[in-house]
Motif scaffolding. Sequence first.
Motif, mmCIF file in Angstrom:
data_model
loop_
_atom_site.group_PDB
_atom_site.id
_atom_site.type_symbol
_atom_site.label_atom_id
_atom_site.label_comp_id
_atom_site.label_asym_id
_atom_site.label_seq_id
_atom_site.Cartn_x
_atom_site.Cartn_y
_atom_site.Cartn_z
ATOM 1 N N ALA A 296 64.159 -34.776 72.525
ATOM 2 C CA ALA A 296 64.324 -33.825 71.757
ATOM 3 C C ALA A 296 63.017 -32.707 71.588
ATOM 4 C CB ALA A 296 64.841 -33.675 70.432
ATOM 5 N N GLY A 297 61.703 -33.627 71.664
ATOM 6 C CA GLY A 297 60.542 -33.329 71.889
ATOM 7 C C GLY A 297 59.864 -33.094 72.830
ATOM 8 N N GLU A 298 60.695 -34.185 74.040
ATOM 9 C CA GLU A 298 60.566 -33.212 75.437
ATOM 10 C C GLU A 298 60.803 -31.991 76.189
ATOM 11 O OE1 GLU A 298 59.375 -35.367 78.584
ATOM 12 O OE2 GLU A 298 58.628 -35.227 76.478
ATOM 13 N N ILE A 299 62.461 -31.888 75.048
ATOM 14 C CA ILE A 299 62.830 -30.366 75.663
ATOM 15 C C ILE A 299 62.149 -29.512 75.326
ATOM 16 C CG2 ILE A 299 64.674 -28.531 74.522
ATOM 17 C CD1 ILE A 299 66.720 -31.462 74.846
ATOM 18 N N LEU A 300 61.504 -28.828 73.259
ATOM 19 C CA LEU A 300 61.086 -28.129 72.933
ATOM 20 C C LEU A 300 59.727 -28.243 73.805
ATOM 21 C CD1 LEU A 300 60.994 -29.520 69.511
ATOM 22 C CD2 LEU A 300 62.347 -27.700 70.912
ATOM 23 N N GLU A 301 59.146 -29.441 74.298
ATOM 24 C CA GLU A 301 57.903 -29.382 75.273
ATOM 25 C C GLU A 301 58.189 -28.342 76.369
ATOM 26 O OE1 GLU A 301 54.098 -31.899 77.270
ATOM 27 O OE2 GLU A 301 55.530 -32.702 75.774
ATOM 28 N N GLY A 302 59.287 -28.201 77.213
ATOM 29 C CA GLY A 302 59.623 -28.105 77.995
ATOM 30 C C GLY A 302 59.926 -27.174 78.032
ATOM 31 N N LEU A 303 60.414 -26.283 77.166
ATOM 32 C CA LEU A 303 60.998 -25.293 76.396
ATOM 33 C C LEU A 303 59.587 -23.776 76.269
ATOM 34 C CD1 LEU A 303 64.177 -24.970 75.262
ATOM 35 C CD2 LEU A 303 63.822 -24.187 77.579
ATOM 36 N N ASP A 304 58.668 -24.454 75.801
ATOM 37 C CA ASP A 304 57.171 -23.979 76.237
ATOM 38 C C ASP A 304 56.409 -23.748 77.181
ATOM 39 O OD1 ASP A 304 57.470 -23.590 73.133
ATOM 40 O OD2 ASP A 304 56.989 -25.553 72.691
ATOM 41 N N ALA A 305 56.682 -24.213 78.521
ATOM 42 C CA ALA A 305 55.646 -23.909 79.353
ATOM 43 C C ALA A 305 56.561 -22.499 79.821
ATOM 44 C CB ALA A 305 56.554 -24.812 80.221
ATOM 45 N N PRO A 306 55.389 -22.197 80.508
ATOM 46 C CA PRO A 306 55.371 -20.783 80.990
ATOM 47 C C PRO A 306 56.840 -20.429 82.212
ATOM 48 C CG PRO A 306 52.566 -21.500 81.550
ATOM 49 C CD PRO A 306 53.902 -22.530 81.076
ATOM 50 N N GLY A 307 57.892 -19.829 82.338
ATOM 51 C CA GLY A 307 58.487 -19.709 83.102
ATOM 52 C C GLY A 307 59.622 -19.609 82.456
ATOM 53 N N PHE A 308 59.954 -20.390 81.071
ATOM 54 C CA PHE A 308 61.366 -20.427 80.557
ATOM 55 C C PHE A 308 61.421 -19.309 79.331
ATOM 56 C CE2 PHE A 308 60.195 -24.408 83.050
ATOM 57 C CZ PHE A 308 61.775 -24.461 83.614
ATOM 58 N N GLY A 309 59.919 -18.521 79.216
ATOM 59 C CA GLY A 309 60.650 -17.597 77.624
ATOM 60 C C GLY A 309 62.125 -16.663 77.783
ATOM 61 N N LEU A 310 62.894 -16.501 78.627
ATOM 62 C CA LEU A 310 63.975 -15.972 78.971
ATOM 63 C C LEU A 310 65.443 -17.060 77.991
ATOM 64 C CD1 LEU A 310 66.056 -14.010 78.809
ATOM 65 C CD2 LEU A 310 66.362 -14.704 81.043
ATOM 66 N N ALA A 311 64.958 -18.158 78.634
ATOM 67 C CA ALA A 311 65.723 -18.848 78.137
ATOM 68 C C ALA A 311 65.514 -19.550 76.509
ATOM 69 C CB ALA A 311 65.457 -20.976 78.839
ATOM 70 N N ARG A 312 63.907 -19.623 76.103
ATOM 71 C CA ARG A 312 63.809 -19.822 75.153
ATOM 72 C C ARG A 312 63.862 -19.186 73.948
ATOM 73 N NH1 ARG A 312 59.254 -21.219 76.156
ATOM 74 N NH2 ARG A 312 58.346 -19.400 75.911
ATOM 75 N N SER A 313 63.746 -18.060 74.619
ATOM 76 C CA SER A 313 65.227 -17.026 73.298
ATOM 77 C C SER A 313 66.237 -16.938 73.448
ATOM 78 C CB SER A 313 64.536 -15.899 74.487
ATOM 79 O OG SER A 313 65.250 -15.654 75.499
ATOM 80 N N LYS A 314 66.904 -17.703 74.311
ATOM 81 C CA LYS A 314 68.015 -17.343 74.150
ATOM 82 C C LYS A 314 68.744 -19.039 72.563
ATOM 83 C CE LYS A 314 69.778 -15.446 78.499
ATOM 84 N NZ LYS A 314 70.921 -14.557 77.751
ATOM 85 N N VAL A 315 67.903 -19.695 72.813
ATOM 86 C CA VAL A 315 68.050 -20.507 72.074
ATOM 87 C C VAL A 315 67.325 -21.523 70.985
ATOM 88 C CG1 VAL A 315 69.134 -21.840 73.949
ATOM 89 C CG2 VAL A 315 67.220 -22.183 74.208
ATOM 90 N N GLU A 316 66.019 -19.664 71.116
ATOM 91 C CA GLU A 316 65.797 -19.857 69.372
ATOM 92 C C GLU A 316 66.522 -20.537 68.493
ATOM 93 O OE1 GLU A 316 62.091 -19.736 69.347
ATOM 94 O OE2 GLU A 316 62.584 -18.908 70.350
ATOM 95 N N ASP A 317 67.411 -19.608 67.795
ATOM 96 C CA ASP A 317 67.975 -20.706 66.842
ATOM 97 C C ASP A 317 68.167 -21.902 66.656
ATOM 98 O OD1 ASP A 317 69.488 -20.156 69.011
ATOM 99 O OD2 ASP A 317 70.971 -19.365 67.005
ATOM 100 N N LYS A 318 68.297 -22.635 68.310
ATOM 101 C CA LYS A 318 68.490 -24.168 67.514
ATOM 102 C C LYS A 318 67.189 -24.927 68.049
ATOM 103 C CE LYS A 318 72.914 -23.175 68.819
ATOM 104 N NZ LYS A 318 72.929 -21.754 69.380
#
Length: 268
Positions: A229-251
């Motif tokens: 879970a920590g790896e996913i959070l860190e990965g989605l915080d990287a540049p280029g994944f803003g849209l992906a992050r916004s789609k699963v923000e509630d999770k």
Amino acid sequence: MPKRASAEIEVSAGHAAIKEIVDRRQREGDLDIDQLVRDDPIENPIHVVRHVVSRHRVPAWVVELDVIAALWVLAYVRKHCSHRPEEADRLEAALLEMGVQRKVAMARMAPPLGVAGRRGVEARILRARAERQGLPRSEQAERAHRLQKAKLAHGSAKAEAAWYDRNALKLWECAKHLAVARVEIEDLIDDDLAENFIGLRRCVRAIDEMRWPLKPEMFPELREIAWWAGEILEGLDAPGFGLARSKVEDKLEPVAEMLRRYRAVIDR
């Protein structure tokens, strides 16, 4: 009782110990033998000791015998050769630790150290460990430090178990929701993030049910869930994944909060 052998060893005995190591390594097919004989071993005895410490592509029994012979070579170096005392001390400590790991009898390691037996070898090992840890060079300091570490580790384990007892189900549920959210962003993540989602899903599925009190056998799975879970959070915080992050923000938010609380206990 043997006196300090390093103060008594003759040149011929030092040369014999060097030859013993080289001959045994040649007979038993040391894959690194060219590095051992590249420089004249008799002229470079410290190189022979370094080889024993770092080159282990030989049968285990060869390394075990080499530990004793290399300690004799070090005794010879200290008595008859120019050397850096700090390197000799470091190599001696490494040889003794190798001997401990391979269950070489301490009584066999005592003569080249010039100590009377097992207790003398143990004291030498503990003093070296203390020095490596930045402590006073004494076995008492090392034992006190080891006892303190054991107490802290025991306290940390108890704290981890208590945290799981209160929060394991919540951590698992948050991780489960995050794992299935991968389908929402499949086209927006790279292969590394996809692998992290797969790893998290595998760990979540490995836990069928939780029964209290939780058994320690379940702790490794919970640790792995937290890691993925920590790896996913860190990965989605990287540049280029803003849209992906916004789609699963509630999770992400519930998982992030659980991990903050988890690390506050585990990392202290």
